[in-house]
Design an enzyme around this catalytic site. Structure first.
Site, PDB file in Angstrom:
ATOM      1  N   GLU A  13       0.942  -1.162   0.198  1.00  0.00           N
ATOM      2  CA  GLU A  13       0.045   0.024   0.110  1.00  0.00           C
ATOM      3  C   GLU A  13       1.034   1.242   0.196  1.00  0.00           C
ATOM      4  O   GLU A  13       0.839   2.038   0.851  1.00  0.00           O
ATOM      5  CB  GLU A  13      -0.965  -0.089   1.155  1.00  0.00           C
ATOM      6  CG  GLU A  13      -1.902   1.017   1.040  1.00  0.00           C
ATOM      7  CD  GLU A  13      -2.565   1.503   2.572  1.00  0.00           C
ATOM      8  OE1 GLU A  13      -3.074   0.708   3.332  1.00  0.00           O
ATOM      9  OE2 GLU A  13      -2.549   2.804   2.814  1.00  0.00           O
ATOM     10  N   HIS A  15       2.102   4.898  -1.831  1.00  0.00           N
ATOM     11  CA  HIS A  15       1.613   5.624  -2.788  1.00  0.00           C
ATOM     12  C   HIS A  15       2.274   6.579  -3.620  1.00  0.00           C
ATOM     13  O   HIS A  15       3.625   6.634  -3.110  1.00  0.00           O
ATOM     14  CB  HIS A  15       0.309   6.511  -2.098  1.00  0.00           C
ATOM     15  CG  HIS A  15      -0.388   5.807  -1.203  1.00  0.00           C
ATOM     16  ND1 HIS A  15      -1.521   4.995  -1.783  1.00  0.00           N
ATOM     17  CD2 HIS A  15      -0.661   5.562   0.155  1.00  0.00           C
ATOM     18  CE1 HIS A  15      -2.254   4.383  -0.858  1.00  0.00           C
ATOM     19  NE2 HIS A  15      -1.683   4.765   0.426  1.00  0.00           N
ATOM     20  N   HIS A 160      -9.514   1.357   0.308  1.00  0.00           N
ATOM     21  CA  HIS A 160      -8.636   2.335   0.722  1.00  0.00           C
ATOM     22  C   HIS A 160      -9.427   3.478   1.061  1.00  0.00           C
ATOM     23  O   HIS A 160     -10.441   3.996   0.533  1.00  0.00           O
ATOM     24  CB  HIS A 160      -7.635   2.852  -0.189  1.00  0.00           C
ATOM     25  CG  HIS A 160      -6.480   3.641   0.707  1.00  0.00           C
ATOM     26  ND1 HIS A 160      -6.537   5.032   0.578  1.00  0.00           N
ATOM     27  CD2 HIS A 160      -5.221   3.518   1.079  1.00  0.00           C
ATOM     28  CE1 HIS A 160      -5.389   5.466   1.117  1.00  0.00           C
ATOM     29  NE2 HIS A 160      -4.497   4.665   1.542  1.00  0.00           N
ATOM     30  N   ASP A 283       2.463   2.177   3.922  1.00  0.00           N
ATOM     31  CA  ASP A 283       1.578   3.339   3.529  1.00  0.00           C
ATOM     32  C   ASP A 283       2.478   4.506   3.296  1.00  0.00           C
ATOM     33  O   ASP A 283       2.089   5.645   3.644  1.00  0.00           O
ATOM     34  CB  ASP A 283       0.469   3.700   4.810  1.00  0.00           C
ATOM     35  CG  ASP A 283      -0.452   4.491   4.199  1.00  0.00           C
ATOM     36  OD1 ASP A 283      -0.639   4.885   3.188  1.00  0.00           O
ATOM     37  OD2 ASP A 283      -1.570   4.755   5.249  1.00  0.00           O
TER      38      ASP A 283
HETATM   39 MN    MN Z   1      -2.600   4.650   2.184  1.00  0.00          MN
END
Ligand code: MN
Length: 321
Positions: A13, A15, A160, A283
């Site tokens: 996950e 980004h 998400h 993240d």
């Molecule tokens: Mn995230």
């Protein structure tokens, strides 16, 4: 690169910002500059921070709100370019990057087709959906063609968070946002919104209709593993339609460690869901890489299960070779 134990590390996950898509949402301008620099970097800085922490592969997905809050025509037009550009980024470093598709959910039929194109032609590993699509939860029947396509392609959908519905923000959070802006996002608002989205997916019946669907939740399951017994028990009381919530959830859902490096939360997730359903994530860049990898290294967990969390489960579910 790998951890001290020579385990491969796949983080799923993680980004980035697409330069064209971010022009379509004003919240991108509010992102602090250090964060923005990292979201826009798909080369040197990103790879250096992966190397320093010992992360071998990042599965890249666009940061919220992605392509969920556009009009249908712009969404389909933009998503194609976003995904093509992500494919080019992955091509620059195929050993270190993989991708999750941005789907133009405002046009559900186009989104299903785009998922197929991304998986079959661009080699993507699944898709990510950020929060509500223009105010509508993802379990709505109009989105079922996307579930159907994901099941037939055997790829997961990552549910998400994104900013909660404005009416929810007003009623639940507004009073405290001046002092605690984090309340409406990662501290609580994201969790409530995303857990609700997941629970609604179970209740909708879409998982019975397309039994092959795999859904991934970040943040160690948005609180649901901790509450699974109670949700299941309360939905079994008289007056509710017959459903084994716990069984359906446990059969279709996977959770990642993104932004929630907590021993008790992980232990609860392992007990409730089994170690085969837990995948490592950071993240990044909203959360730094090092604390995530260091946490995994220090965990009192056998090496075999740690390997499953750090890489094997991701390889199996996302078909990473
Ligand atoms: Mn995230």
């Amino acid at each position: 690169m790998a951890t001290k134990r020579d385990q491969q590390v796949i983080a799923i996950e993680e980004h980035y910002f697409d330069p064209e898509l971010t022009q379509h949402f004003s919240s991108a301008d509010e992102v602090p500059s250090g964060l923005r620099q990292r979201l826009e970097d798909v080369g040197e800085l990103r790879l250096r921070e992966m190397d320093e922490a010992g992360i071998d592969i990042q599965v890249l997905s666009h940061a919220p709100p992605g392509t969920q809050r556009l009009d249908p025509d712009s969404a389909s037009l933009l998503a194609t370019g976003v995904n093509d550009r992500l494919a080019s980024i992955i091509k620059t470093n195929p050993q270190r990057f993989a991708g999750l598709a941005s789907l133009p959910t405002p046009d559900a039929a186009a989104a299903a087709d785009e998922l197929e194109r991304c998986v079959n032609q661009l080699g993507f590993k699944g898709a990510i959906i950020h929060g509500l699509t223009n105010g509508t939860f993802f379990d709505d029947k109009k989105f079922w063609p996307i579930f159907e396509r994901a099941a037939s392609l055997d790829v997961p959908i990552y549910i998400h968070p994104a900013l909660p519905h404005p009416a929810v923000v007003d009623t639940y959070y507004q009073d405290y946002l001046t002092d605690y802006p984090g309340l409406e996002t990662a501290a609580w608002g994201f969790t409530v919104e995303t857990a609700t989205a997941a629970i609604r997916i179970v209740l909708s019946g879409v998982l019975e209709k397309y039994p092959g669907i795999k859904i991934i939740l970040g943040h160690l399951g948005e609180g649901i593993p901790f509450l699974l017994w109670r949700i299941d028990h309360a939905l079994s009381r008289p007056g509710n339609k017959s459903l084994s919530f716990r069984d359906v959830f446990s059969e279709h859902f996977y959770v990642t460690t993104s932004g929630n490096f907590s021993d008790p939360a992980l232990l609860c997730s392992i007990q409730e869901m089994g170690v085969d359903r837990i995948l490592f994530s950071v993240d990044w860049p909203f959360v730094a890489n090092d604390p995530g990898v260091e946490w995994m290294e220090s965990l009192h967990l056998n090496n075999e299960d740690k390997t499953k969390i750090l890489s094997e489960n991701a390889k199996r579910i996302l078909h990473i070779s």
